[in-house]
Design an enzyme around this catalytic site. Structure first.
Site, PDB file in Angstrom:
ATOM      1  N   GLY A  56       0.843  -1.190   0.000  1.00  0.00           N
ATOM      2  CA  GLY A  56       0.000   0.000   0.000  1.00  0.00           C
ATOM      3  C   GLY A  56       0.872   1.230   0.000  1.00  0.00           C
ATOM      4  N   CYS A  83       5.365  -6.128   1.607  1.00  0.00           N
ATOM      5  CA  CYS A  83       5.712  -4.713   1.572  1.00  0.00           C
ATOM      6  C   CYS A  83       5.054  -3.947   2.736  1.00  0.00           C
ATOM      7  CB  CYS A  83       5.357  -4.128   0.213  1.00  0.00           C
ATOM      8  SG  CYS A  83       6.213  -2.584  -0.109  1.00  0.00           S
ATOM      9  N   TYR A  84       4.038  -3.106   2.461  1.00  0.00           N
ATOM     10  CA  TYR A  84       3.372  -2.415   3.579  1.00  0.00           C
ATOM     11  C   TYR A  84       2.881  -3.437   4.598  1.00  0.00           C
ATOM     12  CZ  TYR A  84       0.233   0.524   6.292  1.00  0.00           C
ATOM     13  OH  TYR A  84      -0.382   1.190   7.323  1.00  0.00           O
ATOM     14  N   HIS A 178       7.651  -7.630  -3.911  1.00  0.00           N
ATOM     15  CA  HIS A 178       6.325  -8.012  -4.422  1.00  0.00           C
ATOM     16  C   HIS A 178       6.385  -9.320  -5.212  1.00  0.00           C
ATOM     17  CE1 HIS A 178       4.108  -4.339  -3.354  1.00  0.00           C
ATOM     18  NE2 HIS A 178       5.296  -3.765  -3.449  1.00  0.00           N
ATOM     19  N   GLU A 180       3.934 -10.907  -6.345  1.00  0.00           N
ATOM     20  CA  GLU A 180       2.775 -11.018  -7.243  1.00  0.00           C
ATOM     21  C   GLU A 180       3.012 -10.435  -8.627  1.00  0.00           C
ATOM     22  OE1 GLU A 180       3.193  -9.074  -4.672  1.00  0.00           O
ATOM     23  OE2 GLU A 180       2.006  -7.232  -4.698  1.00  0.00           O
ATOM     24  N   GLY A 234     -20.844  -9.975 -26.254  1.00  0.00           N
ATOM     25  CA  GLY A 234     -19.560 -10.021 -25.566  1.00  0.00           C
ATOM     26  C   GLY A 234     -19.464 -11.285 -24.711  1.00  0.00           C
ATOM     27  N   VAL A 235     -18.239 -11.552 -24.233  1.00  0.00           N
ATOM     28  CA  VAL A 235     -18.002 -12.789 -23.488  1.00  0.00           C
ATOM     29  C   VAL A 235     -18.739 -12.791 -22.144  1.00  0.00           C
ATOM     30  CG1 VAL A 235     -16.202 -14.269 -22.512  1.00  0.00           C
ATOM     31  CG2 VAL A 235     -15.726 -12.899 -24.515  1.00  0.00           C
ATOM     32  N   ASP A 236     -18.705 -11.673 -21.428  1.00  0.00           N
ATOM     33  CA  ASP A 236     -19.215 -11.683 -20.055  1.00  0.00           C
ATOM     34  C   ASP A 236     -20.710 -11.970 -19.983  1.00  0.00           C
ATOM     35  OD1 ASP A 236     -16.640 -10.919 -19.685  1.00  0.00           O
ATOM     36  OD2 ASP A 236     -17.103  -8.824 -19.234  1.00  0.00           O
ATOM     37  N   LYS A 377     -11.373 -11.765 -15.780  1.00  0.00           N
ATOM     38  CA  LYS A 377     -11.699 -11.966 -17.201  1.00  0.00           C
ATOM     39  C   LYS A 377     -11.153 -13.289 -17.763  1.00  0.00           C
ATOM     40  CE  LYS A 377     -13.253 -10.054 -21.087  1.00  0.00           C
ATOM     41  NZ  LYS A 377     -14.514  -9.324 -21.224  1.00  0.00           N
TER      42      LYS A 377
END
Ligand code: XMP
Length: 521
Positions: A56, A83-84, A178, A180, A234-236, A377
């Site tokens: 953060g 991190c934070y 990090h 990630e 659309g896909v969603d 997604k």
């Protein structure tokens, strides 16, 4: 979700928090993000096997620095601070955090001081076999000056003597970098080690299990009731509809509004796929003349959007009104929409409601069902494949709600629509022929509001200009123009001027976003 093995991520406002959730899910373990101020009872009710504290922008010694309910650390649940999150653990448990002499930003070499535990999955990247080290991504201004009692250092970098620390007895771990982000190439191995070995989660989160569970709970939630869904192509919205359809069958009614602003042949093709391949009950409403007459004299892009949004709602409402006994509205809301709207600043923050298709009105008395609100997604695409959705829909490039109206600069007329449709179809055909369609975010044609002089045969022409746009992007927020091979560009330009009547010039858009946007309007 009622999966047994879950990881909870407490968010302190890092731009990377969503990536943590994705790394955990890539290991097939379900994860959710809560704001850092989530109550102890909400955290206990979620029943996580492990908790990750995100990074953060704040500093732990700032006034009103974001924190957690301290009792979370006494639950006996393993915790990983990033991190934070590391600095917060340190300050809450009696260690000391201070401003580092130098801000550390970018790549760093992490030297692993303890090979068992959190780092046991790390492969050595160092030339010297005597040390174990790997590249990590740092972004911090504070550092650990003294560790809390019970902790020892398990890794260091040149600038951070304590770049990682552990208290294995209490199962508390912390890292300054990090794991990630893609810039920490072995980050997945670290997250996996925490999630699977330290927290004991097994890999049970798959789209197969999600489908089974969601369909069962939708069947229960919508028992004996009817639902409606606005399909956009659309896909969603398509995947959301397929899930609900699997749960309630023909009690789901889908509406496809043809606004007359779609690509060449798309309206018929998409509806045909919905009906034949996906077995959905779809009503196609042809509202093209209605939309076109409303757009007739409008040039301003924002007015175009407003008019199209408003008309969409009117058409959908009129269709829905024909079915008085429908109680539910299905929407393809995704997880990023849900978490982006959760503020980390305070418990008063509310989650705003998102409307995927055109912004449906709140005055419609439907209850909302959003079966994809826990998915990213790429997970939606996996789920679509799992549900047997045809590839051409699954990997369809995004297409804006206002359609070709925002790709015809200036007035939208039937003639100009016809020119753009033909040019756009050629762009897509050539890009597909070159095998490039799936490698990019979007490719399309734009009809400019200018005419230019040309010569065809022996005659002077004074005709339209088409701009071709192709961009790569991961989320549409930033984008880079695609370096299309000259042969592909040449084929597109040649075909457009030869085959599309009324066009005598083609240009290629080489602007990035920012400062440009992807669409021209
Ligand atoms: P811009 O032009 O803002 O586009 O860089 C970013 C992405 O969003 C799509 N887009 C829209 N999608 N309704 C939509 O559903 C809209 O009004 C709209 N405007 C832009 C655009 O195609 C790109 O993928």
């Amino acid at each position: 979700m009622t999966v047994a093995h879950k990881i909870l991520i407490l968010d302190f406002g890092s731009q990377y928090t969503q990536l943590i959730a994705r790394r955990v899910r890539e290991g097939r373990v379900y994860s959710e993000i809560f704001p850092h101020h989530a109550s102890l009872s909400a955290i206990e009710a979620f029943q996580p096997r492990g908790i990750i504290l995100s990074g953060g922008p704040a500093s732990v010694y700032a006034r009103n620095a974001p924190t957690i309910d301290r009792r979370v650390l006494d639950l006996g649940i393993p915790v990983l601070g990033i991190c934070y999150g590391m600095q917060l653990l340190t300050s809450l448990l009696g260690g000391r955090v201070a401003k580092a002499a130098r801000r550390e930003f970018g790549h760093a070499e992490l030297v692993v001081d303890e090979r068992e535990g959190l780092f046991s999955g790390i492969q050595n990247e160092a030339a010297d076999a005597g040390v174990l080290s790997c590249r990590v991504w740092m972004s911090h201004g504070d550092r650990i000056e003294s560790m809390p009692t019970g902790f020892h250092a398990i890794g260091h970098t040149v600038n951070s003597p304590v770049a990682a620390m552990a208290d294995p007895r209490r199962k508390l771990y912390a890292i300054q970098f990090h794991p990630e982000v893609a810039h920490t190439p072995q980050g997945r191995a670290i997250v996996d080690q925490f999630v699977h070995t330290i927290c004991g989660c097994s890999s049970t989160w798959t789209m197969g299990s999600f489908r089974k569970e969601t369909v069962a709970s939708l069947a229960e939630q919508l028992k004996g009731q009817r639902a409606i869904c606005a399909l956009s192509g659309g896909v969603d919205s398509s995947v959301a509809a397929m899930l609900v359809h699997e749960a309630i069958g023909p009690r789901l009614m889908c509406v496809f509004v043809d606004n007359g602003l779609l690509r060449k042949g798309e309206s018929a093709k998409v509806v045909d796929t919905f009906r034949k391949t996906m077995q959905l009950r779809v009503t196609r409403v042809d509202a093209s003349s209605r939309f076109l007459s409303k757009l007739a004299r409008i040039e301003d892009p924002e007015r175009k959007r407003r008019v199209i949004g408003r008309e969409f709602i009117r058409v959908f409402e009129a269709e829905a009104a024909k079915h008085a006994n429908i109680g539910w509205l299905v929407q393809g809301t995704l997880y990023p929409d849900v978490i982006e709207s959760v503020s980390v600043r305070g418990p008063s923050a509310t989650i705003k409601t998102h409307h995927n298709v055109g912004g449906l009105p709140s005055r419609m008395k439907f209850k909302l069902v959003e079966p994809l609100r826990e998915l990213f997604k790429d997970e939606v695409r996996l789920l679509g494949a799992e549900l047997g959705m045809p590839e051409e829909l699954l990997y369809r490039q995004p297409f804006p709600g206002p359609g070709l109206a925002v790709r015809i600069l200036g007035r939208v007329t039937p003639d100009r629509l016809a020119v753009l449709r033909d040019a756009d179809a050629i762009v897509l055909e050539e890009i597909k022929r070159a095998g490039l369609y799936r490698s990019m975010w979007q490719a399309f044609a734009v009809l400019l509001p200018v005419k230019s002089v040309g010569v065809m045969g022996d005659e002077r022409t004074y005709d339209n200009v088409i701009a071709v746009r192709a961009v790569s992007s991961t989320d549409g927020m930033t984008a880079e123009w695609v370096r299309l091979p000259y042969e592909v560009l040449g084929a597109i330009a040649n075909r457009i001027v030869n085959e599309v009547k009324g066009v005598n010039r083609v240009v290629y858009d080489i602007s990035n976003k920012p400062p440009s946007t992807i669409e021209w309007e």
